[in-house]
Design a protein around this motif. Sequence first.
Motif, PDB file in Angstrom:
ATOM      1  N   PRO A 176       0.832  -1.206   0.000  1.00 11.42           N
ATOM      2  CA  PRO A 176       0.000   0.000   0.000  1.00 11.42           C
ATOM      3  C   PRO A 176       0.864   1.253   0.000  1.00 11.42           C
ATOM      4  O   PRO A 176       1.915   1.301   0.652  1.00 11.42           O
ATOM      5  CB  PRO A 176      -0.813  -0.133   1.289  1.00 11.42           C
ATOM      6  CG  PRO A 176      -0.888  -1.605   1.529  1.00 11.42           C
ATOM      7  CD  PRO A 176       0.449  -2.143   1.079  1.00 11.42           C
ATOM      8  N   TRP A 177       0.406   2.295  -0.729  1.00 14.91           N
ATOM      9  CA  TRP A 177       1.222   3.481  -0.926  1.00 14.91           C
ATOM     10  C   TRP A 177       1.614   4.161   0.386  1.00 14.91           C
ATOM     11  O   TRP A 177       2.760   4.623   0.539  1.00 14.91           O
ATOM     12  CB  TRP A 177       0.502   4.481  -1.825  1.00 14.91           C
ATOM     13  CG  TRP A 177       1.329   5.712  -2.057  1.00 14.91           C
ATOM     14  CD1 TRP A 177       1.122   6.951  -1.551  1.00 14.91           C
ATOM     15  CD2 TRP A 177       2.524   5.796  -2.850  1.00 14.91           C
ATOM     16  NE1 TRP A 177       2.118   7.819  -1.971  1.00 14.91           N
ATOM     17  CE2 TRP A 177       2.984   7.127  -2.771  1.00 14.91           C
ATOM     18  CE3 TRP A 177       3.243   4.862  -3.609  1.00 14.91           C
ATOM     19  CZ2 TRP A 177       4.136   7.558  -3.439  1.00 14.91           C
ATOM     20  CZ3 TRP A 177       4.394   5.286  -4.273  1.00 14.91           C
ATOM     21  CH2 TRP A 177       4.830   6.616  -4.184  1.00 14.91           C
ATOM     22  N   ALA A 178       0.709   4.251   1.342  1.00 18.18           N
ATOM     23  CA  ALA A 178       1.033   4.918   2.605  1.00 18.18           C
ATOM     24  C   ALA A 178       2.225   4.255   3.281  1.00 18.18           C
ATOM     25  O   ALA A 178       3.111   4.933   3.821  1.00 18.18           O
ATOM     26  CB  ALA A 178      -0.183   4.912   3.532  1.00 18.18           C
ATOM     27  N   ARG A 179       2.269   2.934   3.252  1.00 10.93           N
ATOM     28  CA  ARG A 179       3.402   2.217   3.861  1.00 10.93           C
ATOM     29  C   ARG A 179       4.659   2.399   3.020  1.00 10.93           C
ATOM     30  O   ARG A 179       5.761   2.567   3.557  1.00 10.93           O
ATOM     31  CB  ARG A 179       3.061   0.733   4.005  1.00 10.93           C
ATOM     32  CG  ARG A 179       4.198  -0.082   4.614  1.00 10.93           C
ATOM     33  CD  ARG A 179       3.755  -1.474   5.027  1.00 10.93           C
ATOM     34  NE  ARG A 179       4.865  -2.223   5.576  1.00 10.93           N
ATOM     35  CZ  ARG A 179       5.411  -3.293   5.004  1.00 10.93           C
ATOM     36  NH1 ARG A 179       4.918  -3.753   3.858  1.00 10.93           N
ATOM     37  NH2 ARG A 179       6.415  -3.918   5.553  1.00 10.93           N
ATOM     38  N   ALA A 180       4.502   2.374   1.694  1.00  7.22           N
ATOM     39  CA  ALA A 180       5.650   2.491   0.796  1.00  7.22           C
ATOM     40  C   ALA A 180       6.388   3.804   1.002  1.00  7.22           C
ATOM     41  O   ALA A 180       7.618   3.837   1.139  1.00  7.22           O
ATOM     42  CB  ALA A 180       5.190   2.368  -0.656  1.00  7.22           C
ATOM     43  N   ILE A 181       5.652   4.901   1.053  1.00  7.33           N
ATOM     44  CA  ILE A 181       6.312   6.200   1.193  1.00  7.33           C
ATOM     45  C   ILE A 181       6.789   6.435   2.620  1.00  7.33           C
ATOM     46  O   ILE A 181       7.829   7.072   2.847  1.00  7.33           O
ATOM     47  CB  ILE A 181       5.393   7.340   0.689  1.00  7.33           C
ATOM     48  CG1 ILE A 181       6.216   8.613   0.465  1.00  7.33           C
ATOM     49  CG2 ILE A 181       4.230   7.586   1.636  1.00  7.33           C
ATOM     50  CD1 ILE A 181       5.490   9.676  -0.326  1.00  7.33           C
ATOM     51  N   ALA A 182       6.074   5.882   3.610  1.00  6.06           N
ATOM     52  CA  ALA A 182       6.512   6.020   5.002  1.00  6.06           C
ATOM     53  C   ALA A 182       7.827   5.284   5.240  1.00  6.06           C
ATOM     54  O   ALA A 182       8.717   5.793   5.937  1.00  6.06           O
ATOM     55  CB  ALA A 182       5.436   5.496   5.949  1.00  6.06           C
ATOM     56  N   LEU A 183       7.978   4.104   4.654  1.00  9.85           N
ATOM     57  CA  LEU A 183       9.231   3.360   4.797  1.00  9.85           C
ATOM     58  C   LEU A 183      10.395   4.128   4.188  1.00  9.85           C
ATOM     59  O   LEU A 183      11.488   4.184   4.762  1.00  9.85           O
ATOM     60  CB  LEU A 183       9.110   1.979   4.146  1.00  9.85           C
ATOM     61  CG  LEU A 183       8.383   0.895   4.928  1.00  9.85           C
ATOM     62  CD1 LEU A 183       8.299  -0.388   4.112  1.00  9.85           C
ATOM     63  CD2 LEU A 183       9.086   0.620   6.257  1.00  9.85           C
ATOM     64  N   ALA A 184      10.166   4.716   3.003  1.00  3.89           N
ATOM     65  CA  ALA A 184      11.242   5.457   2.347  1.00  3.89           C
ATOM     66  C   ALA A 184      11.664   6.664   3.173  1.00  3.89           C
ATOM     67  O   ALA A 184      12.841   7.056   3.155  1.00  3.89           O
ATOM     68  CB  ALA A 184      10.810   5.889   0.952  1.00  3.89           C
ATOM     69  N   GLU A 185      10.744   7.255   3.887  1.00  3.54           N
ATOM     70  CA  GLU A 185      11.088   8.430   4.692  1.00  3.54           C
ATOM     71  C   GLU A 185      11.760   8.053   6.010  1.00  3.54           C
ATOM     72  O   GLU A 185      12.604   8.812   6.510  1.00  3.54           O
ATOM     73  CB  GLU A 185       9.840   9.261   4.975  1.00  3.54           C
ATOM     74  CG  GLU A 185      10.152  10.572   5.664  1.00  3.54           C
ATOM     75  CD  GLU A 185       8.980  11.536   5.688  1.00  3.54           C
ATOM     76  OE1 GLU A 185       9.182  12.699   6.081  1.00  3.54           O
ATOM     77  OE2 GLU A 185       7.866  11.131   5.305  1.00  3.54           O
ATOM     78  N   THR A 186      11.450   6.884   6.556  1.00  2.00           N
ATOM     79  CA  THR A 186      11.914   6.550   7.907  1.00  2.00           C
ATOM     80  C   THR A 186      12.958   5.444   7.964  1.00  2.00           C
ATOM     81  O   THR A 186      13.643   5.296   8.980  1.00  2.00           O
ATOM     82  CB  THR A 186      10.718   6.120   8.780  1.00  2.00           C
ATOM     83  OG1 THR A 186      10.095   4.953   8.197  1.00  2.00           O
ATOM     84  CG2 THR A 186       9.698   7.236   8.889  1.00  2.00           C
ATOM     85  N   GLN A 187      13.108   4.669   6.903  1.00  2.00           N
ATOM     86  CA  GLN A 187      14.001   3.515   6.935  1.00  2.00           C
ATOM     87  C   GLN A 187      15.197   3.749   6.029  1.00  2.00           C
ATOM     88  O   GLN A 187      15.049   4.075   4.843  1.00  2.00           O
ATOM     89  CB  GLN A 187      13.231   2.264   6.485  1.00  2.00           C
ATOM     90  CG  GLN A 187      14.051   0.982   6.481  1.00  2.00           C
ATOM     91  CD  GLN A 187      13.188  -0.236   6.222  1.00  2.00           C
ATOM     92  OE1 GLN A 187      12.403  -0.646   7.072  1.00  2.00           O
ATOM     93  NE2 GLN A 187      13.314  -0.809   5.029  1.00  2.00           N
ATOM     94  N   ALA A 188      16.401   3.567   6.565  1.00  2.00           N
ATOM     95  CA  ALA A 188      17.622   3.767   5.789  1.00  2.00           C
ATOM     96  C   ALA A 188      17.659   2.826   4.588  1.00  2.00           C
ATOM     97  O   ALA A 188      17.036   1.757   4.583  1.00  2.00           O
ATOM     98  CB  ALA A 188      18.844   3.538   6.674  1.00  2.00           C
ATOM     99  N   ALA A 189      18.392   3.250   3.541  1.00  2.00           N
ATOM    100  CA  ALA A 189      18.599   2.448   2.333  1.00  2.00           C
ATOM    101  C   ALA A 189      17.281   2.044   1.673  1.00  2.00           C
ATOM    102  O   ALA A 189      17.143   0.935   1.167  1.00  2.00           O
ATOM    103  CB  ALA A 189      19.442   1.212   2.647  1.00  2.00           C
ATOM    104  N   THR A 190      16.310   2.962   1.694  1.00  2.00           N
ATOM    105  CA  THR A 190      15.002   2.688   1.103  1.00  2.00           C
ATOM    106  C   THR A 190      14.601   3.850   0.203  1.00  2.00           C
ATOM    107  O   THR A 190      14.787   5.011   0.548  1.00  2.00           O
ATOM    108  CB  THR A 190      13.935   2.495   2.192  1.00  2.00           C
ATOM    109  OG1 THR A 190      14.340   1.440   3.072  1.00  2.00           O
ATOM    110  CG2 THR A 190      12.586   2.141   1.588  1.00  2.00           C
ATOM    111  N   CYS A 191      14.047   3.512  -0.962  1.00  2.00           N
ATOM    112  CA  CYS A 191      13.541   4.505  -1.914  1.00  2.00           C
ATOM    113  C   CYS A 191      12.127   4.110  -2.317  1.00  2.00           C
ATOM    114  O   CYS A 191      11.790   2.924  -2.308  1.00  2.00           O
ATOM    115  CB  CYS A 191      14.412   4.569  -3.173  1.00  2.00           C
ATOM    116  SG  CYS A 191      16.165   4.942  -2.880  1.00  2.00           S
TER     117      CYS A 191
END
Length: 241
Positions: free
Chosen positions: A67-82
């Motif tokens: 889901p998009w909300a999780r996808a963008i939240a991970l990229a903002e908060t988790q290192a080495a993630t885009c």
Amino acid sequence: MKVPALTFGLIFAAGQAVADDTLLFTTESYPPFIFQGATGPVSGISADQVRAIMEGIDIDYRIEIMPWARAIALAETQAATCVFSAAQTPERQARFRWVMPLAKSQSILVRHRGAGVAAQTLEEAKAFTVGTHRSDYTETVLQKLKFPKIDISSTFDVTLAKLLRDRIDLMPMSQDVYDQLHKRGVEIEKVAQLTDQHLGIACNRSVSWQTIKAMQTKLNRMIADGTQAKIYRTHGLEPPR
């Protein structure tokens, strides 16, 4: 997925990013830009570009649909993630490191054909319930335009299903996606243009500038040599201009 770099410069740029030995690319299902069949890798206009970009960079990576909300939240908060394909809005600009553009998107409002939603302009559309999916940039656009009745779902597909069942009156989508759905006989019709956006890869700010530069250099080359246009046409769309 490690592949020898195409140039010494690219090898050097990626080689300096010792912390970026593996990248996670998060995304959502959004045909024809991102999709996955029962078998096989994630594909689509944007996914194929990400894969082509990473072919020239000596970094392991994987692509995951969620889901998009999780996808963008991970990229903002988790290192080495885009995350891709993300709209480069003013609100998001400083929160990520960007590789642009994978796409240029005209977002439009659409209605279920025959549903009796009598709107032809954005102002008229404000009298109706508009659905979108959580954390998509169109949620912010609708809020800024002061749409009073916004219905939020978990994914684009859920929002589309609501529209076709007349549980909401309108929804935004890109012109390209609308064209593909229209060709498939999905009963939707355009109401009004909502916004124009550039979409790209938004990386966590921990991703090194060397890696971002290597990715941007490869994307620039793909645009210049026609690779991006070829990927678009492979999936039945004309490239952005």
